[in-house]
Design a protein around this motif. Structure first.
Motif, PDB file in Angstrom:
ATOM      1  N   ALA A  42     -81.296  16.027 -70.824  1.00  0.00           N
ATOM      2  CA  ALA A  42     -81.438  16.793 -69.579  1.00  0.00           C
ATOM      3  C   ALA A  42     -80.612  18.065 -69.623  1.00  0.00           C
ATOM      4  CB  ALA A  42     -81.023  15.925 -68.387  1.00  0.00           C
ATOM      5  N   VAL A  43     -79.366  17.977 -70.132  1.00  0.00           N
ATOM      6  CA  VAL A  43     -78.501  19.155 -70.205  1.00  0.00           C
ATOM      7  C   VAL A  43     -79.077  20.191 -71.160  1.00  0.00           C
ATOM      8  CG1 VAL A  43     -76.257  20.001 -70.981  1.00  0.00           C
ATOM      9  CG2 VAL A  43     -76.396  17.973 -69.526  1.00  0.00           C
ATOM     10  N   SER A  75     -80.130  12.091 -61.865  1.00  0.00           N
ATOM     11  CA  SER A  75     -79.207  11.013 -61.518  1.00  0.00           C
ATOM     12  C   SER A  75     -77.933  11.590 -60.909  1.00  0.00           C
ATOM     13  CB  SER A  75     -78.859  10.185 -62.751  1.00  0.00           C
ATOM     14  OG  SER A  75     -78.230  10.989 -63.734  1.00  0.00           O
ATOM     15  N   ASP A  76     -77.355  10.841 -59.981  1.00  0.00           N
ATOM     16  CA  ASP A  76     -76.096  11.239 -59.352  1.00  0.00           C
ATOM     17  C   ASP A  76     -74.942  10.881 -60.288  1.00  0.00           C
ATOM     18  OD1 ASP A  76     -74.285  12.171 -57.537  1.00  0.00           O
ATOM     19  OD2 ASP A  76     -75.010  10.952 -55.865  1.00  0.00           O
ATOM     20  N   LYS A 216     -76.851  16.731 -56.460  1.00  0.00           N
ATOM     21  CA  LYS A 216     -76.479  15.615 -57.331  1.00  0.00           C
ATOM     22  C   LYS A 216     -76.113  16.111 -58.728  1.00  0.00           C
ATOM     23  CE  LYS A 216     -79.266  11.928 -55.228  1.00  0.00           C
ATOM     24  NZ  LYS A 216     -80.413  10.992 -55.467  1.00  0.00           N
ATOM     25  N   LEU A 217     -76.926  17.003 -59.244  1.00  0.00           N
ATOM     26  CA  LEU A 217     -76.698  17.523 -60.588  1.00  0.00           C
ATOM     27  C   LEU A 217     -75.374  18.271 -60.679  1.00  0.00           C
ATOM     28  CD1 LEU A 217     -77.832  18.052 -63.458  1.00  0.00           C
ATOM     29  CD2 LEU A 217     -78.908  20.110 -62.524  1.00  0.00           C
ATOM     30  N   PHE A 222     -69.824  18.629 -62.353  1.00  0.00           N
ATOM     31  CA  PHE A 222     -68.481  19.042 -61.942  1.00  0.00           C
ATOM     32  C   PHE A 222     -67.476  17.915 -62.193  1.00  0.00           C
ATOM     33  CE2 PHE A 222     -66.177  21.392 -58.214  1.00  0.00           C
ATOM     34  CZ  PHE A 222     -65.156  21.722 -59.077  1.00  0.00           C
ATOM     35  N   ILE A 223     -67.831  16.697 -61.793  1.00  0.00           N
ATOM     36  CA  ILE A 223     -66.926  15.565 -61.986  1.00  0.00           C
ATOM     37  C   ILE A 223     -66.643  15.346 -63.464  1.00  0.00           C
ATOM     38  CG2 ILE A 223     -66.735  13.045 -61.793  1.00  0.00           C
ATOM     39  CD1 ILE A 223     -68.135  13.244 -59.089  1.00  0.00           C
TER      40      ILE A 223
END
Length: 302
Positions: A42-43, A75-76, A216-217, A222-223
């Motif tokens: 996905a990235v 996804s979260d 969500k993305l 960020f996390i």
């Protein structure tokens, strides 16, 4: 164009008093290892589709996912990642208290780093009040009033900017500048905390409309940026060290966001009446950065 990330000096830290237990902390020393195979694809896809027809298709998929969440196209953040922010969530919620010696010292440090020519009497609770605070971008003569929104953590971030980006800091506090520096800095803290969902405070960001999928993305990326940066050398076992490292990693994102806000302010030729609209544009552009970055270094480079 924001410059590449440089080696930063450590800023003053505020101690958090918390009763939360230490969550299980995994290793985040490699961005790719911290992601599932699906997320890695996905990235890479997002980066290759940053513009052009691919971008339009990606935005369409996000819109469809917002309408039909069960598709789970995006996804979260994982529950384990979110749990690791629990001590930090309590830390950033500590209110500013002028009677707290550490908070008072941090405010004195901020006053001194602003190179103010005015000498203040710090012996009492209210004697630090001065018209000079207004020239630094506070709304009144007592900065404690403004810190009620962002708490002690917002003061910590102002100090981080001062210590890590002194040239930018000195430019931003120029009393001739139209951007209200201190209030802008407090709001940047609130903006990033909203993106991480670490605060429920009511601000202009609370009512901004953003795609659920994009939110969500951005939060997930960020996390992971923060956790990867914190665990780059070793895994801190105690909450105090954990929070200080997260604060430093957060400070890097904070500097990027503040300089982005200044860029938009100048680009728009904005004035104080347009403050909230510029903040919302800054949030949107920061989300754009977070969509495609996988590290704090990439955040600086974007």
């Amino acid at each position: 164009m924001l410059r590449n990330r440089k080696q930063k000096a450590d800023s003053s830290s505020l101690t958090a008093e918390q009763e939360s237990t230490v969550p299980l902390r995994g290793s985040y020393d490699d961005d790719e290892k911290a992601m599932s195979g699906q997320d890695q694809v996905a990235v890479r896809t997002q980066k290759s589709w940053k513009s052009g027809p691919g971008r339009l298709l990606m935005d369409l998929l996000y819109a469809i996912n917002d309408i039909i969440p069960s598709l789970q196209i995006v996804s979260d953040a994982s529950e384990s990642d979110v749990r690791q922010l629990d001590p930090f969530k309590a830390y950033v919620a500590i209110p500013f208290d002028i009677q707290n010696p550490e908070h008072k010292q941090a405010l004195k440090d901020f006053w001194e780093v602003c190179h103010s020519s005015t000498t203040l009497d710090w012996s009492g609770d209210k004697t630090h009040a001065s018209e000079q605070w207004k020239k630094l971008g506070f709304q009144g003569i007592d900065p404690a009033t403004d810190f009620r929104g962002g708490g002690a953590f917002s003061l910590h971030n102002l100090l981080y900017l001062a210590n890590s980006q002194p040239q930018d800091f000195n430019r931003l506090i120029d009393e001739q500048a139209s951007l209200p520096f201190a209030i802008a800095g407090i709001n940047v803290t609130m903006m990033l905390l909203h993106l991480l969902q670490l605060t429920s405070a009511k601000t202009c960001f609370s009512t901004s409309h953003t795609s659920t999928s994009v939110t969500k993305l951005c939060r997930r990326n960020f996390i992971r940026m923060l956790l990867n940066d914190v665990a780059r050398d070793d895994i801190p076992a105690d909450d105090d060290t954990w929070n200080k490292r997260l604060s430093k990693a957060f400070g890097e994102a904070y500097c990027v966001a503040f300089l982005l806000l200044e860029k938009i302010w100048q680009r728009e030729g904005a004035n104080i009446m347009q403050f909230n609209s510029v903040l919302l544009k800054c949030k949107a552009e920061m989300e754009e950065k977070l969509r495609f970055a996988t590290s704090l270094e990439e955040l600086w480079e974007s």
